[in-house]
Motif scaffolding. Structure first.
Motif, short mmCIF file in Angstrom:
data_model
loop_
_atom_site.label_atom_id
_atom_site.label_comp_id
_atom_site.label_asym_id
_atom_site.label_seq_id
_atom_site.Cartn_x
_atom_site.Cartn_y
_atom_site.Cartn_z
N SER A 126 0.80 -1.22 0.00
CA SER A 126 0.00 0.00 0.00
C SER A 126 0.84 1.27 0.00
N VAL A 127 2.15 1.14 0.16
CA VAL A 127 3.00 2.32 0.18
C VAL A 127 3.30 2.70 -1.27
N ASP A 128 2.79 3.84 -1.69
CA ASP A 128 3.01 4.32 -3.05
C ASP A 128 4.19 5.27 -3.07
N LYS A 129 5.11 5.01 -3.98
CA LYS A 129 6.24 5.91 -4.13
C LYS A 129 5.77 7.11 -4.95
N PRO A 130 6.25 8.29 -4.64
CA PRO A 130 5.86 9.46 -5.45
C PRO A 130 6.44 9.35 -6.86
N MET A 131 5.73 9.92 -7.81
CA MET A 131 6.18 9.89 -9.20
C MET A 131 7.39 10.81 -9.35
N PRO A 132 8.34 10.43 -10.21
CA PRO A 132 9.46 11.32 -10.47
C PRO A 132 8.97 12.63 -11.11
N VAL A 133 9.71 13.67 -10.89
CA VAL A 133 9.32 14.99 -11.39
C VAL A 133 9.27 15.00 -12.92
N TRP A 134 10.11 14.24 -13.57
CA TRP A 134 10.22 14.25 -15.02
C TRP A 134 9.11 13.46 -15.71
N TYR A 135 8.35 12.65 -14.99
CA TYR A 135 7.43 11.70 -15.61
C TYR A 135 6.32 12.40 -16.40
N LYS A 136 5.62 13.33 -15.77
CA LYS A 136 4.51 14.01 -16.45
C LYS A 136 4.97 14.84 -17.65
N PRO A 137 6.04 15.64 -17.53
CA PRO A 137 6.47 16.40 -18.71
C PRO A 137 6.89 15.50 -19.88
N VAL A 138 7.55 14.39 -19.59
CA VAL A 138 7.95 13.47 -20.67
C VAL A 138 6.72 12.83 -21.29
N MET A 139 5.76 12.42 -20.46
CA MET A 139 4.54 11.79 -20.95
C MET A 139 3.78 12.71 -21.90
N PHE A 140 3.50 13.93 -21.44
CA PHE A 140 2.77 14.88 -22.27
C PHE A 140 3.61 15.34 -23.47
N GLY A 141 4.92 15.46 -23.26
CA GLY A 141 5.80 15.86 -24.35
C GLY A 141 5.81 14.84 -25.48
N LEU A 142 5.81 13.56 -25.15
CA LEU A 142 5.78 12.54 -26.19
C LEU A 142 4.46 12.54 -26.95
N MET A 143 3.36 12.74 -26.23
CA MET A 143 2.06 12.80 -26.91
C MET A 143 2.01 14.00 -27.87
N LEU A 144 2.51 15.13 -27.42
CA LEU A 144 2.51 16.31 -28.28
C LEU A 144 3.50 16.18 -29.43
N LEU A 145 4.66 15.59 -29.18
CA LEU A 145 5.65 15.41 -30.23
C LEU A 145 5.10 14.51 -31.35
N GLY A 146 4.40 13.44 -30.97
CA GLY A 146 3.80 12.58 -31.98
C GLY A 146 2.75 13.32 -32.80
N LEU A 147 1.94 14.13 -32.13
CA LEU A 147 0.93 14.92 -32.84
C LEU A 147 1.58 15.92 -33.79
N VAL A 148 2.60 16.61 -33.31
CA VAL A 148 3.29 17.60 -34.15
C VAL A 148 3.98 16.91 -35.32
N TRP A 149 4.54 15.74 -35.09
CA TRP A 149 5.20 14.98 -36.18
C TRP A 149 4.22 14.71 -37.31
N ILE A 150 3.02 14.23 -36.95
CA ILE A 150 2.01 13.92 -37.96
C ILE A 150 1.50 15.20 -38.64
N MET A 151 1.32 16.26 -37.87
CA MET A 151 0.86 17.52 -38.45
C MET A 151 1.88 18.09 -39.43
N VAL A 152 3.16 18.03 -39.09
CA VAL A 152 4.20 18.52 -39.99
C VAL A 152 4.22 17.70 -41.27
N TYR A 153 4.03 16.40 -41.13
CA TYR A 153 4.00 15.52 -42.31
C TYR A 153 2.88 15.93 -43.26
N TYR A 154 1.70 16.17 -42.73
CA TYR A 154 0.58 16.54 -43.59
C TYR A 154 0.67 17.98 -44.11
#
Length: 84
Positions: free
Chosen positions: A22-50
């Motif tokens: 039941s002891v949850d370790k806190p998430m690393p500080v970098w986790y959320k920015p990397v997660m959202f950054g990858l989602m946005l990078l993939g979207l931007v990649w596809i948009m640039v392609y089109y």
């Protein structure tokens, strides 16, 4: 008349259902920015392609740019399963 089972007062109810893990370790500080950054990078990649009419980001691979963009975004989406 049957007697009810005695209650355990040692553990809070939230910990009873979770067991000993039941002891949850806190998430690393970098986790959320990397997660959202990858989602946005993939979207931007596809948009640039089109928007560049298939000339960018990598001109010689054609439709594989879409696969790369979705792959990058999917890594970000898979990271959401571990986000607490």
């Amino acid at each position: 008349m049957p007697e009810s089972k005695p209650r355990r007062k040692n553990k809070p109810r939230s910990q009873e259902s979770q067991g000993t893990h039941s002891v949850d370790k806190p998430m690393p500080v970098w986790y959320k920015p990397v997660m959202f950054g990858l989602m946005l990078l993939g979207l931007v990649w596809i948009m640039v392609y089109y928007l560049s009419q298939t000339l960018f980001p990598i001109p010689n691979i054609g439709g594989w740019n879409i696969v790369i963009g979705f792959g990058i975004a999917m890594v970000g989406f898979f990271m959401t399963t571990g986000w607490k």
